[in-house]
Design a protein around this motif. Structure first.
Motif, short mmCIF file in Angstrom:
data_model
loop_
_atom_site.label_atom_id
_atom_site.label_comp_id
_atom_site.label_asym_id
_atom_site.label_seq_id
_atom_site.Cartn_x
_atom_site.Cartn_y
_atom_site.Cartn_z
N MET A 319 -29.47 35.10 73.70
CA MET A 319 -30.44 34.61 73.62
C MET A 319 -31.27 34.82 72.67
SD MET A 319 -33.30 32.90 75.31
CE MET A 319 -33.24 32.09 74.71
N CYS A 320 -31.85 34.88 72.03
CA CYS A 320 -33.29 34.87 71.02
C CYS A 320 -34.59 34.04 71.43
CB CYS A 320 -32.75 34.43 69.55
SG CYS A 320 -31.73 35.66 69.44
N PRO A 321 -35.27 34.08 72.60
CA PRO A 321 -36.56 33.06 72.73
C PRO A 321 -37.33 33.47 71.25
CG PRO A 321 -36.53 35.71 74.24
CD PRO A 321 -35.16 35.22 73.48
N GLY A 322 -38.22 33.01 71.41
CA GLY A 322 -38.87 32.55 70.24
C GLY A 322 -38.07 32.83 68.88
N GLY A 323 -36.94 32.44 68.71
CA GLY A 323 -36.37 32.69 67.70
C GLY A 323 -35.86 31.81 66.23
N ILE A 324 -34.79 32.76 65.35
CA ILE A 324 -34.75 31.27 64.56
C ILE A 324 -33.33 31.96 64.37
CG2 ILE A 324 -34.24 31.58 61.95
CD1 ILE A 324 -37.37 32.94 61.77
N ILE A 325 -31.99 30.96 63.97
CA ILE A 325 -30.69 31.05 63.71
C ILE A 325 -30.72 30.95 61.93
CG2 ILE A 325 -29.08 29.23 63.35
CD1 ILE A 325 -30.09 27.18 66.00
N ALA A 326 -29.92 31.55 61.69
CA ALA A 326 -29.66 32.93 61.07
C ALA A 326 -27.77 32.14 59.94
CB ALA A 326 -29.78 34.16 60.81
N PRO A 327 -27.48 31.92 59.09
CA PRO A 327 -26.21 31.90 58.65
C PRO A 327 -25.62 33.68 58.30
CG PRO A 327 -27.80 32.68 56.74
CD PRO A 327 -28.89 32.29 58.08
N ALA A 328 -24.64 33.90 58.72
CA ALA A 328 -23.90 35.24 59.50
C ALA A 328 -22.90 35.40 58.34
CB ALA A 328 -23.70 35.24 60.46
N ALA A 329 -22.51 34.30 57.41
CA ALA A 329 -20.80 34.31 56.77
C ALA A 329 -21.10 35.24 56.25
CB ALA A 329 -20.92 32.97 55.99
N THR A 330 -19.59 35.88 55.37
CA THR A 330 -19.83 37.34 54.88
C THR A 330 -18.67 36.92 54.21
OG1 THR A 330 -17.61 38.11 56.75
CG2 THR A 330 -19.64 39.21 56.94
N ASP A 331 -18.41 36.16 53.67
CA ASP A 331 -17.29 35.71 52.90
C ASP A 331 -17.48 33.87 52.32
OD1 ASP A 331 -15.52 35.06 50.70
OD2 ASP A 331 -13.78 35.86 52.02
N VAL A 332 -17.47 33.32 51.20
CA VAL A 332 -18.06 32.26 51.11
C VAL A 332 -16.97 30.72 51.60
CG1 VAL A 332 -18.32 32.69 48.47
CG2 VAL A 332 -15.87 32.01 48.80
N ASN A 333 -17.55 29.99 51.02
CA ASN A 333 -16.35 28.76 52.27
C ASN A 333 -16.13 29.49 53.87
OD1 ASN A 333 -16.21 27.55 49.05
ND2 ASN A 333 -14.68 28.86 48.92
N GLU A 334 -17.11 29.83 54.22
CA GLU A 334 -17.25 29.66 55.64
C GLU A 334 -19.32 29.06 55.98
OE1 GLU A 334 -13.69 33.29 55.61
OE2 GLU A 334 -16.12 34.05 56.26
N ILE A 335 -18.66 28.81 57.60
CA ILE A 335 -20.22 29.26 58.05
C ILE A 335 -20.21 28.95 59.02
CG2 ILE A 335 -22.21 27.46 59.46
CD1 ILE A 335 -22.43 26.89 56.59
N VAL A 336 -20.97 30.55 59.63
CA VAL A 336 -21.34 31.32 60.43
C VAL A 336 -22.74 31.23 61.10
CG1 VAL A 336 -20.73 34.00 61.75
CG2 VAL A 336 -19.28 33.06 60.43
N VAL A 337 -22.96 31.27 62.30
CA VAL A 337 -24.50 30.89 62.97
C VAL A 337 -24.62 32.10 63.72
CG1 VAL A 337 -24.53 28.99 62.08
CG2 VAL A 337 -24.21 29.11 64.31
N ASN A 338 -25.65 32.52 63.74
CA ASN A 338 -26.16 33.83 64.51
C ASN A 338 -27.81 33.57 64.90
OD1 ASN A 338 -26.42 36.49 66.09
ND2 ASN A 338 -25.58 37.73 64.98
#
Length: 530
Positions: A319-338
Protein backbone atom coordinates in the motif's frame (compact mmCIF):
# COMPACT_ATOMS: atom_id res chain seq x y z
CA UNK A 1 20.76 7.42 35.05
CA UNK A 2 18.64 6.32 32.11
CA UNK A 3 14.96 5.51 32.18
CA UNK A 4 12.72 3.96 29.53
CA UNK A 5 9.21 5.39 29.39
CA UNK A 6 6.11 5.02 27.21
CA UNK A 7 3.96 8.09 26.59
CA UNK A 8 1.18 9.16 24.27
CA UNK A 9 0.84 12.65 22.84
CA UNK A 10 -1.27 14.47 20.30
CA UNK A 11 0.05 14.43 16.72
CA UNK A 12 0.72 18.16 16.93
CA UNK A 13 2.91 17.56 20.00
CA UNK A 14 4.96 14.64 18.66
CA UNK A 15 7.70 16.81 17.10
CA UNK A 16 7.90 19.41 19.90
CA UNK A 17 11.18 18.56 21.62
CA UNK A 18 10.71 21.06 24.45
CA UNK A 19 7.24 19.73 25.26
CA UNK A 20 8.38 16.10 25.07
CA UNK A 21 11.18 16.90 27.50
CA UNK A 22 8.64 18.34 29.94
CA UNK A 23 6.37 15.30 29.58
CA UNK A 24 9.35 13.00 30.04
CA UNK A 25 10.39 14.84 33.19
CA UNK A 26 6.92 14.48 34.62
CA UNK A 27 6.83 10.76 33.76
CA UNK A 28 10.24 10.25 35.42
CA UNK A 29 9.29 12.38 38.47
CA UNK A 30 12.27 14.72 38.03
CA UNK A 31 12.67 18.39 37.18
CA UNK A 32 13.12 19.34 33.53
CA UNK A 33 16.65 20.66 34.06
CA UNK A 34 17.83 17.20 35.12
CA UNK A 35 16.99 15.72 31.72
CA UNK A 36 19.94 15.98 29.33
CA UNK A 37 18.18 14.43 26.34
CA UNK A 38 16.21 11.48 25.03
CA UNK A 39 16.21 8.95 22.19
CA UNK A 40 13.03 7.78 20.49
CA UNK A 41 13.00 3.98 20.54
CA UNK A 42 9.55 3.42 19.02
CA UNK A 43 6.91 5.58 17.39
CA UNK A 44 3.45 4.61 16.18
CA UNK A 45 0.08 6.21 15.47
CA UNK A 46 -3.09 5.03 17.21
CA UNK A 47 -6.08 6.05 15.08
CA UNK A 48 -8.60 3.56 16.48
CA UNK A 49 -10.75 6.28 18.06
CA UNK A 50 -11.70 9.78 16.97
CA UNK A 51 -8.96 11.23 19.15
CA UNK A 52 -5.73 10.22 17.43
CA UNK A 53 -2.64 9.63 19.54
CA UNK A 54 1.04 9.16 18.81
CA UNK A 55 2.64 6.49 21.00
CA UNK A 56 6.30 7.06 21.87
CA UNK A 57 8.82 4.91 23.69
CA UNK A 58 11.66 7.10 24.96
CA UNK A 59 15.07 6.43 26.43
CA UNK A 60 15.50 9.37 28.82
CA UNK A 61 18.89 10.53 30.14
CA UNK A 62 18.82 11.98 33.67
CA UNK A 63 21.85 13.63 35.33
CA UNK A 64 24.28 12.13 32.83
CA UNK A 65 25.64 13.10 29.40
CA UNK A 66 23.22 12.36 26.56
CA UNK A 67 24.32 10.30 23.59
CA UNK A 68 22.43 9.20 20.51
CA UNK A 69 21.74 5.55 19.84
CA UNK A 70 24.84 4.05 18.21
CA UNK A 71 24.56 2.45 14.80
CA UNK A 72 25.56 -1.18 14.48
CA UNK A 73 29.14 -0.97 13.16
CA UNK A 74 30.10 -2.24 9.72
CA UNK A 75 33.43 -4.04 9.98
CA UNK A 76 34.42 -4.05 6.33
CA UNK A 77 37.75 -5.51 5.26
CA UNK A 78 40.04 -4.85 2.31
CA UNK A 79 39.29 -7.70 -0.10
CA UNK A 80 41.26 -6.51 -3.13
CA UNK A 81 43.56 -9.53 -2.75
CA UNK A 82 41.26 -11.91 -0.91
CA UNK A 83 41.98 -15.64 -1.28
CA UNK A 84 38.32 -16.40 -1.94
CA UNK A 85 35.79 -14.75 -4.21
CA UNK A 86 32.08 -15.31 -4.67
CA UNK A 87 29.87 -14.41 -7.63
CA UNK A 88 26.66 -12.61 -6.64
CA UNK A 89 24.08 -12.63 -9.44
CA UNK A 90 21.80 -9.63 -8.98
CA UNK A 91 22.33 -6.20 -7.40
CA UNK A 92 19.04 -6.00 -5.52
CA UNK A 93 18.79 -5.89 -1.70
CA UNK A 94 19.67 -9.57 -1.32
CA UNK A 95 22.71 -9.30 -3.59
CA UNK A 96 24.04 -6.01 -2.22
CA UNK A 97 23.69 -6.99 1.43
CA UNK A 98 25.23 -10.38 0.67
CA UNK A 99 28.16 -8.55 -0.90
CA UNK A 100 28.64 -6.30 2.15
CA UNK A 101 28.55 -9.29 4.49
CA UNK A 102 31.04 -11.20 2.34
CA UNK A 103 33.41 -8.23 2.59
CA UNK A 104 33.03 -8.27 6.39
CA UNK A 105 34.04 -11.94 6.24
CA UNK A 106 37.12 -11.22 4.10
CA UNK A 107 35.64 -12.63 0.86
CA UNK A 108 35.67 -10.72 -2.43
CA UNK A 109 32.22 -10.37 -4.03
CA UNK A 110 31.79 -10.07 -7.77
CA UNK A 111 28.31 -8.64 -8.30
CA UNK A 112 26.88 -9.24 -11.77
CA UNK A 113 23.84 -7.13 -12.66
CA UNK A 114 22.00 -7.57 -15.97
CA UNK A 115 20.66 -4.00 -15.83
CA UNK A 116 22.18 -0.55 -15.58
CA UNK A 117 23.28 1.65 -12.69
CA UNK A 118 20.62 3.86 -11.10
CA UNK A 119 21.53 6.96 -13.11
CA UNK A 120 21.41 5.26 -16.51
CA UNK A 121 18.36 3.29 -15.46
CA UNK A 122 16.29 6.47 -15.08
CA UNK A 123 16.28 7.05 -18.84
CA UNK A 124 14.72 3.65 -19.46
CA UNK A 125 12.08 4.29 -16.80
CA UNK A 126 11.25 7.61 -18.44
CA UNK A 127 10.82 5.82 -21.78
CA UNK A 128 8.36 3.42 -20.14
CA UNK A 129 6.32 6.20 -18.55
CA UNK A 130 6.31 8.64 -21.48
CA UNK A 131 6.57 6.46 -24.58
CA UNK A 132 5.43 2.99 -23.47
CA UNK A 133 8.79 1.47 -24.43
CA UNK A 134 10.08 -1.48 -22.39
CA UNK A 135 13.79 -2.34 -22.21
CA UNK A 136 13.79 -6.01 -21.07
CA UNK A 137 17.15 -5.54 -19.36
CA UNK A 138 16.56 -2.15 -17.70
CA UNK A 139 13.20 -1.34 -16.13
CA UNK A 140 11.49 -1.11 -12.75
CA UNK A 141 12.58 -4.67 -11.89
CA UNK A 142 16.05 -4.96 -13.44
CA UNK A 143 18.97 -2.68 -12.68
CA UNK A 144 21.01 -1.46 -9.71
CA UNK A 145 19.06 -1.96 -6.49
CA UNK A 146 16.57 -4.29 -8.15
CA UNK A 147 12.82 -3.77 -7.88
CA UNK A 148 13.27 -2.21 -4.45
CA UNK A 149 15.02 0.91 -5.76
CA UNK A 150 11.96 2.20 -7.57
CA UNK A 151 9.27 0.40 -5.58
CA UNK A 152 8.57 2.71 -2.68
CA UNK A 153 11.20 1.75 -0.11
CA UNK A 154 8.89 0.40 2.58
CA UNK A 155 11.00 -1.31 5.22
CA UNK A 156 8.62 -3.11 7.52
CA UNK A 157 8.59 -6.88 7.48
CA UNK A 158 6.93 -9.78 9.26
CA UNK A 159 10.10 -11.86 8.77
CA UNK A 160 11.81 -11.03 12.06
CA UNK A 161 12.71 -14.68 12.66
CA UNK A 162 14.86 -14.69 9.53
CA UNK A 163 17.46 -12.23 10.78
CA UNK A 164 18.31 -9.01 12.54
CA UNK A 165 15.91 -6.34 11.25
CA UNK A 166 17.58 -3.60 13.27
CA UNK A 167 20.96 -4.42 11.74
CA UNK A 168 19.55 -3.97 8.22
CA UNK A 169 17.94 -0.65 9.15
CA UNK A 170 21.16 0.49 10.80
CA UNK A 171 23.17 -0.29 7.66
CA UNK A 172 20.70 1.70 5.56
CA UNK A 173 21.16 4.66 7.92
CA UNK A 174 24.92 4.22 7.64
CA UNK A 175 24.55 4.73 3.87
CA UNK A 176 22.28 7.75 4.05
CA UNK A 177 18.77 6.83 5.20
CA UNK A 178 17.15 9.01 7.88
CA UNK A 179 17.53 7.78 11.47
CA UNK A 180 13.75 7.79 11.97
CA UNK A 181 13.55 4.44 10.15
CA UNK A 182 15.15 2.93 13.27
CA UNK A 183 12.10 3.62 15.44
CA UNK A 184 9.04 4.19 13.27
CA UNK A 185 6.43 1.43 13.31
CA UNK A 186 6.25 1.49 9.50
CA UNK A 187 9.60 2.82 8.29
CA UNK A 188 9.81 4.15 4.75
CA UNK A 189 12.67 5.69 2.78
CA UNK A 190 10.99 6.81 -0.44
CA UNK A 191 11.71 6.10 -4.08
CA UNK A 192 13.35 9.51 -4.52
CA UNK A 193 15.96 8.79 -1.83
CA UNK A 194 16.70 5.10 -2.31
CA UNK A 195 18.87 5.52 -5.44
CA UNK A 196 21.41 7.64 -3.50
CA UNK A 197 21.61 4.99 -0.78
CA UNK A 198 22.03 2.18 -3.31
CA UNK A 199 24.78 4.13 -5.07
CA UNK A 200 26.60 4.67 -1.77
CA UNK A 201 26.48 0.92 -1.05
CA UNK A 202 27.89 0.12 -4.48
CA UNK A 203 30.70 2.65 -4.08
CA UNK A 204 31.64 1.16 -0.70
CA UNK A 205 31.72 -2.37 -2.15
CA UNK A 206 34.11 -1.21 -4.88
CA UNK A 207 36.21 0.82 -2.43
CA UNK A 208 36.75 -2.31 -0.32
CA UNK A 209 37.87 -4.37 -3.32
CA UNK A 210 34.63 -5.94 -4.47
CA UNK A 211 33.44 -5.68 -8.05
CA UNK A 212 30.06 -4.50 -9.37
CA UNK A 213 29.61 -5.13 -13.09
CA UNK A 214 26.55 -3.72 -14.84
CA UNK A 215 24.97 -4.94 -18.08
CA UNK A 216 26.42 -8.38 -17.37
CA UNK A 217 23.61 -10.85 -17.86
CA UNK A 218 24.28 -14.42 -16.75
CA UNK A 219 23.17 -16.92 -19.40
CA UNK A 220 24.72 -20.17 -18.17
CA UNK A 221 26.29 -21.92 -15.19
CA UNK A 222 29.62 -23.69 -15.41
CA UNK A 223 29.09 -27.06 -13.76
CA UNK A 224 31.50 -29.87 -12.98
CA UNK A 225 30.18 -33.04 -11.31
CA UNK A 226 27.16 -31.32 -9.78
CA UNK A 227 29.23 -28.41 -8.50
CA UNK A 228 29.05 -24.85 -9.82
CA UNK A 229 32.42 -23.40 -10.77
CA UNK A 230 31.31 -20.13 -12.28
CA UNK A 231 29.06 -18.50 -14.84
CA UNK A 232 28.99 -17.41 -18.45
CA UNK A 233 27.65 -13.97 -19.37
CA UNK A 234 25.76 -12.87 -22.48
CA UNK A 235 28.92 -11.38 -24.03
CA UNK A 236 30.67 -14.77 -23.82
CA UNK A 237 32.85 -14.05 -20.78
CA UNK A 238 33.49 -16.84 -18.29
CA UNK A 239 33.85 -15.87 -14.64
CA UNK A 240 34.90 -18.44 -12.03
CA UNK A 241 34.55 -18.33 -8.25
CA UNK A 242 34.34 -20.46 -5.13
CA UNK A 243 30.56 -20.10 -4.91
CA UNK A 244 27.62 -18.47 -6.66
CA UNK A 245 24.81 -16.60 -4.89
CA UNK A 246 21.68 -16.55 -7.03
CA UNK A 247 19.86 -13.33 -6.06
CA UNK A 248 18.15 -12.47 -9.33
CA UNK A 249 14.76 -11.25 -8.03
CA UNK A 250 11.22 -12.44 -8.69
CA UNK A 251 11.10 -11.45 -12.37
CA UNK A 252 14.18 -13.18 -13.81
CA UNK A 253 12.17 -15.68 -15.85
CA UNK A 254 15.17 -16.60 -18.01
CA UNK A 255 16.97 -17.92 -14.93
CA UNK A 256 14.04 -20.19 -14.08
CA UNK A 257 14.02 -21.48 -17.67
CA UNK A 258 17.80 -21.95 -17.58
CA UNK A 259 17.63 -24.01 -14.41
CA UNK A 260 14.82 -26.13 -15.84
CA UNK A 261 16.69 -26.71 -19.11
CA UNK A 262 19.72 -27.96 -17.15
CA UNK A 263 17.54 -30.31 -15.04
CA UNK A 264 18.34 -28.31 -11.91
CA UNK A 265 15.44 -28.67 -9.50
CA UNK A 266 12.93 -25.82 -9.23
CA UNK A 267 9.46 -25.92 -7.68
CA UNK A 268 6.07 -24.27 -8.06
CA UNK A 269 5.45 -21.65 -5.36
CA UNK A 270 2.02 -20.26 -4.49
CA UNK A 271 1.82 -16.51 -4.99
CA UNK A 272 -0.79 -13.80 -5.46
CA UNK A 273 -2.14 -11.92 -8.46
CA UNK A 274 -4.76 -9.23 -8.94
CA UNK A 275 -5.01 -5.49 -9.53
CA UNK A 276 -3.87 -2.16 -8.17
CA UNK A 277 -6.56 0.13 -6.81
CA UNK A 278 -6.22 3.89 -6.46
CA UNK A 279 -8.30 6.25 -4.29
CA UNK A 280 -7.97 9.96 -3.61
CA UNK A 281 -5.62 10.21 -0.62
CA UNK A 282 -8.03 12.63 1.03
CA UNK A 283 -10.70 9.92 1.05
CA UNK A 284 -8.41 7.38 2.74
CA UNK A 285 -7.37 10.07 5.25
CA UNK A 286 -10.99 10.83 6.14
CA UNK A 287 -11.81 7.13 6.58
CA UNK A 288 -8.76 6.28 8.69
CA UNK A 289 -8.47 9.48 10.73
CA UNK A 290 -12.23 10.18 11.10
CA UNK A 291 -11.75 13.75 9.93
CA UNK A 292 -12.10 15.56 6.59
CA UNK A 293 -8.72 17.26 7.12
CA UNK A 294 -5.79 15.37 8.66
CA UNK A 295 -3.66 18.51 8.94
CA UNK A 296 0.13 18.68 8.75
CA UNK A 297 0.92 16.75 11.93
CA UNK A 298 -0.34 13.41 10.60
CA UNK A 299 1.19 11.51 7.68
CA UNK A 300 -1.00 10.40 4.74
CA UNK A 301 -3.06 7.48 5.99
CA UNK A 302 -2.46 3.89 4.93
CA UNK A 303 -4.50 0.73 5.31
CA UNK A 304 -4.12 -3.04 5.42
CA UNK A 305 -7.03 -5.26 4.44
CA UNK A 306 -7.57 -9.02 4.26
CA UNK A 307 -10.62 -11.15 3.62
CA UNK A 308 -11.31 -14.84 3.11
CA UNK A 309 -13.57 -15.49 0.11
CA UNK A 310 -14.55 -19.15 -0.28
CA UNK A 311 -11.20 -20.31 1.13
CA UNK A 312 -9.32 -17.79 -0.99
CA UNK A 313 -7.25 -15.05 0.60
CA UNK A 314 -7.89 -11.55 -0.77
CA UNK A 315 -5.54 -8.94 0.64
CA UNK A 316 -3.93 -5.56 0.14
CA UNK A 317 -0.29 -5.56 -0.89
CA UNK A 318 2.36 -2.82 -0.98
CA UNK A 319 0.00 0.00 0.00
CA UNK A 320 1.42 3.36 -1.09
CA UNK A 321 -0.07 6.46 0.59
CA UNK A 322 0.57 9.64 -1.37
CA UNK A 323 1.90 7.44 -4.14
CA UNK A 324 2.00 6.71 -7.84
CA UNK A 325 1.12 3.66 -9.93
CA UNK A 326 4.07 2.68 -12.12
CA UNK A 327 4.57 0.36 -15.13
CA UNK A 328 6.63 -2.64 -14.02
CA UNK A 329 6.68 -4.90 -17.10
CA UNK A 330 9.92 -6.67 -17.95
CA UNK A 331 9.05 -7.65 -21.50
CA UNK A 332 7.22 -6.22 -24.49
CA UNK A 333 3.49 -6.79 -24.94
CA UNK A 334 2.85 -7.19 -21.20
CA UNK A 335 1.22 -4.97 -18.60
CA UNK A 336 2.37 -5.07 -14.98
CA UNK A 337 1.54 -2.33 -12.48
CA UNK A 338 3.20 -1.59 -9.17
CA UNK A 339 3.15 1.32 -6.73
CA UNK A 340 5.64 3.63 -5.07
CA UNK A 341 5.75 6.74 -2.91
CA UNK A 342 8.28 9.56 -2.60
CA UNK A 343 9.69 10.18 0.87
CA UNK A 344 7.15 12.94 1.63
CA UNK A 345 4.25 10.87 0.31
CA UNK A 346 2.76 14.08 -1.00
CA UNK A 347 0.95 12.92 -4.13
CA UNK A 348 -2.86 13.26 -4.13
CA UNK A 349 -3.52 9.54 -4.58
CA UNK A 350 -3.34 6.42 -2.44
CA UNK A 351 -2.81 3.12 -4.23
CA UNK A 352 -2.49 -0.50 -3.16
CA UNK A 353 -2.20 -3.89 -4.72
CA UNK A 354 -5.33 -6.00 -4.20
CA UNK A 355 -4.47 -9.60 -4.87
CA UNK A 356 -5.76 -13.16 -4.58
CA UNK A 357 -3.76 -16.26 -3.67
CA UNK A 358 -3.08 -18.61 -6.59
CA UNK A 359 -2.47 -22.22 -5.60
CA UNK A 360 -1.21 -25.07 -7.74
CA UNK A 361 -4.71 -26.58 -8.01
CA UNK A 362 -6.12 -23.31 -9.38
CA UNK A 363 -3.63 -23.33 -12.21
CA UNK A 364 -3.55 -27.05 -12.92
CA UNK A 365 -7.34 -27.00 -13.45
CA UNK A 366 -7.32 -23.94 -15.73
CA UNK A 367 -8.32 -24.89 -19.27
CA UNK A 368 -7.33 -21.39 -20.41
CA UNK A 369 -3.80 -21.87 -19.08
CA UNK A 370 -3.54 -25.27 -20.76
CA UNK A 371 -4.45 -23.68 -24.08
CA UNK A 372 -1.90 -20.90 -23.51
CA UNK A 373 0.88 -23.41 -22.80
CA UNK A 374 0.01 -25.45 -25.90
CA UNK A 375 -0.33 -22.41 -28.16
CA UNK A 376 3.07 -21.03 -27.14
CA UNK A 377 4.84 -24.41 -27.19
CA UNK A 378 6.01 -24.05 -23.60
CA UNK A 379 7.66 -26.87 -21.63
CA UNK A 380 4.85 -28.67 -19.81
CA UNK A 381 6.28 -28.64 -16.30
CA UNK A 382 4.46 -28.18 -13.02
CA UNK A 383 7.26 -26.01 -11.63
CA UNK A 384 6.63 -23.26 -14.20
CA UNK A 385 2.82 -23.18 -14.04
CA UNK A 386 2.80 -20.01 -11.95
CA UNK A 387 5.18 -18.25 -14.32
CA UNK A 388 3.03 -19.17 -17.34
CA UNK A 389 -0.12 -18.04 -15.55
CA UNK A 390 1.54 -14.71 -14.75
CA UNK A 391 2.61 -14.18 -18.36
CA UNK A 392 -0.80 -15.11 -19.71
CA UNK A 393 -2.61 -12.53 -17.58
CA UNK A 394 -0.04 -9.80 -18.27
CA UNK A 395 -0.35 -10.33 -22.03
CA UNK A 396 -4.15 -10.23 -21.85
CA UNK A 397 -3.89 -6.95 -19.93
CA UNK A 398 -1.66 -5.51 -22.65
CA UNK A 399 -4.15 -6.48 -25.35
CA UNK A 400 -7.05 -5.01 -23.37
CA UNK A 401 -5.18 -1.72 -22.89
CA UNK A 402 -4.51 -1.34 -26.59
CA UNK A 403 -0.71 -1.08 -26.49
CA UNK A 404 2.00 1.41 -25.43
CA UNK A 405 1.68 0.20 -21.82
CA UNK A 406 -1.81 1.70 -21.51
CA UNK A 407 -3.43 -0.29 -18.71
CA UNK A 408 -7.00 -1.64 -18.69
CA UNK A 409 -9.06 -0.13 -15.88
CA UNK A 410 -12.53 0.11 -14.35
CA UNK A 411 -14.18 2.23 -11.68
CA UNK A 412 -14.42 0.25 -8.45
CA UNK A 413 -18.19 -0.11 -8.13
CA UNK A 414 -18.44 -0.77 -11.86
CA UNK A 415 -15.93 -3.61 -11.36
CA UNK A 416 -18.14 -5.11 -8.65
CA UNK A 417 -21.27 -4.67 -10.81
CA UNK A 418 -19.67 -6.14 -13.99
CA UNK A 419 -20.22 -2.83 -15.77
CA UNK A 420 -17.77 -1.26 -18.21
CA UNK A 421 -17.07 2.27 -17.02
CA UNK A 422 -18.36 5.06 -19.24
CA UNK A 423 -15.52 7.25 -18.00
CA UNK A 424 -12.51 6.90 -15.72
CA UNK A 425 -11.21 9.21 -12.98
CA UNK A 426 -7.82 10.88 -13.16
CA UNK A 427 -5.14 8.28 -12.40
CA UNK A 428 -1.46 8.62 -11.47
CA UNK A 429 -0.41 5.91 -13.94
CA UNK A 430 1.54 7.93 -16.51
CA UNK A 431 1.26 5.71 -19.62
CA UNK A 432 -2.51 6.06 -19.27
CA UNK A 433 -5.53 3.85 -18.62
CA UNK A 434 -8.33 2.59 -20.88
CA UNK A 435 -11.84 1.61 -19.85
CA UNK A 436 -12.15 -2.18 -20.03
CA UNK A 437 -14.22 -5.05 -18.71
CA UNK A 438 -11.63 -6.68 -16.47
CA UNK A 439 -13.44 -10.01 -16.70
CA UNK A 440 -11.68 -10.24 -20.06
CA UNK A 441 -8.31 -9.91 -18.34
CA UNK A 442 -8.52 -11.63 -14.96
CA UNK A 443 -9.17 -15.37 -14.57
CA UNK A 444 -12.66 -16.05 -13.12
CA UNK A 445 -11.48 -17.15 -9.67
CA UNK A 446 -9.35 -13.99 -9.33
CA UNK A 447 -12.11 -11.67 -10.56
CA UNK A 448 -14.86 -13.20 -8.41
CA UNK A 449 -12.67 -13.20 -5.29
CA UNK A 450 -11.80 -9.53 -5.80
CA UNK A 451 -15.45 -8.59 -6.26
CA UNK A 452 -16.43 -10.21 -2.97
CA UNK A 453 -13.33 -8.85 -1.27
CA UNK A 454 -14.17 -5.29 -2.34
CA UNK A 455 -17.68 -5.64 -0.93
CA UNK A 456 -16.25 -6.81 2.41
CA UNK A 457 -13.66 -4.03 2.46
CA UNK A 458 -16.41 -1.48 1.85
CA UNK A 459 -18.08 -2.64 5.06
CA UNK A 460 -14.82 -2.56 7.03
CA UNK A 461 -13.92 0.92 5.77
CA UNK A 462 -17.05 2.98 5.15
CA UNK A 463 -16.57 4.86 1.90
CA UNK A 464 -13.82 2.58 0.53
CA UNK A 465 -16.12 0.95 -2.05
CA UNK A 466 -16.66 3.93 -4.35
CA UNK A 467 -16.66 4.90 -7.99
CA UNK A 468 -14.12 7.58 -7.14
CA UNK A 469 -11.62 4.71 -6.99
CA UNK A 470 -10.13 3.09 -10.09
CA UNK A 471 -9.07 -0.55 -10.49
CA UNK A 472 -6.02 -1.03 -12.75
CA UNK A 473 -4.79 -4.38 -14.10
CA UNK A 474 -2.59 -6.16 -13.50
CA UNK A 475 -0.65 -6.49 -10.22
CA UNK A 476 1.19 -9.73 -10.85
CA UNK A 477 4.71 -9.44 -9.41
CA UNK A 478 3.87 -9.74 -5.73
CA UNK A 479 6.44 -12.50 -5.27
CA UNK A 480 8.20 -15.20 -7.22
CA UNK A 481 5.98 -17.89 -8.79
CA UNK A 482 8.92 -20.31 -8.51
CA UNK A 483 10.95 -21.56 -5.57
CA UNK A 484 14.56 -22.62 -6.05
CA UNK A 485 15.06 -25.17 -3.26
CA UNK A 486 17.99 -25.15 -0.88
CA UNK A 487 19.23 -27.29 1.99
CA UNK A 488 17.98 -25.92 5.30
CA UNK A 489 21.38 -26.26 6.97
CA UNK A 490 23.92 -25.34 4.28
CA UNK A 491 21.55 -23.12 2.19
CA UNK A 492 23.05 -24.68 -0.94
CA UNK A 493 20.90 -26.09 -3.72
CA UNK A 494 20.25 -29.75 -2.89
CA UNK A 495 21.67 -30.90 -6.24
CA UNK A 496 24.37 -28.33 -7.01
CA UNK A 497 27.17 -27.73 -4.54
CA UNK A 498 28.20 -24.08 -3.92
CA UNK A 499 25.04 -22.71 -5.61
CA UNK A 500 23.15 -20.57 -3.09
CA UNK A 501 19.57 -19.57 -4.03
CA UNK A 502 18.76 -16.35 -2.23
CA UNK A 503 16.16 -13.63 -1.71
CA UNK A 504 12.82 -12.96 -3.35
CA UNK A 505 13.59 -14.61 -6.67
CA UNK A 506 14.38 -17.92 -5.00
CA UNK A 507 11.26 -17.73 -2.84
CA UNK A 508 12.86 -16.90 0.52
CA UNK A 509 11.98 -13.24 1.02
CA UNK A 510 9.32 -10.63 0.36
CA UNK A 511 10.53 -7.05 0.33
CA UNK A 512 13.68 -5.03 0.92
CA UNK A 513 14.37 -5.96 4.55
CA UNK A 514 13.67 -9.69 4.34
CA UNK A 515 15.68 -9.92 1.10
CA UNK A 516 18.60 -8.09 2.71
CA UNK A 517 18.46 -10.39 5.73
CA UNK A 518 18.45 -13.45 3.48
CA UNK A 519 21.44 -12.11 1.57
CA UNK A 520 23.38 -11.74 4.81
CA UNK A 521 22.28 -15.18 5.96
CA UNK A 522 23.57 -16.85 2.80
CA UNK A 523 26.86 -14.92 2.92
CA UNK A 524 27.41 -16.05 6.50
CA UNK A 525 26.87 -19.68 5.49
CA UNK A 526 29.47 -19.31 2.76
CA UNK A 527 31.85 -17.90 5.36
CA UNK A 528 31.24 -20.90 7.61
CA UNK A 529 31.62 -23.50 4.86
CA UNK A 530 34.64 -21.86 3.21
Amino acid sequence: MQQKIVIKVLPSESEDQQLLTQIAAQACSVSTDRITGYNILKKSIDARSRQIWVNLTLQVFIDEPFHSLPLIPLELQDVHHANKRVIVIGAGPAGLFAALRLIELGIQPIVLERGKDVRARRRDLAAMNKEGIVNPESNYCFGEGGAGTYSDGKLYTRSKKRGDVQRILSILVHFGAEEKILYEAHPHIGTNKLPHIITAIREKIIECGGKVLFENKVVDFILERDEVKGVQTADGETITASAVILATGHSARDIFHLLHSKDILIEFKPYALGVRIEHPQSLIDSIQYHTPNRGEALPPASYSLVQQVEAKGVFSFCMCPGGIIAPAATDVNEIVVNGWSPSKRNNPFANSGMVVTAEKADLANSSELKKYIKKNHLPATEALLGLYFQQMVEQKAYEAGGGNLVAPAQRMTDFVANKTSASLPICSYLPGIASSDLRQVLPPFIHKSLQEGFKAFGKKMQGYLTNDAVVVATESRTSSPVRIPRDSMTLQHPQIKNLYPCGEGAGYAGGIVSAAMDGEKVAEKIGVWS
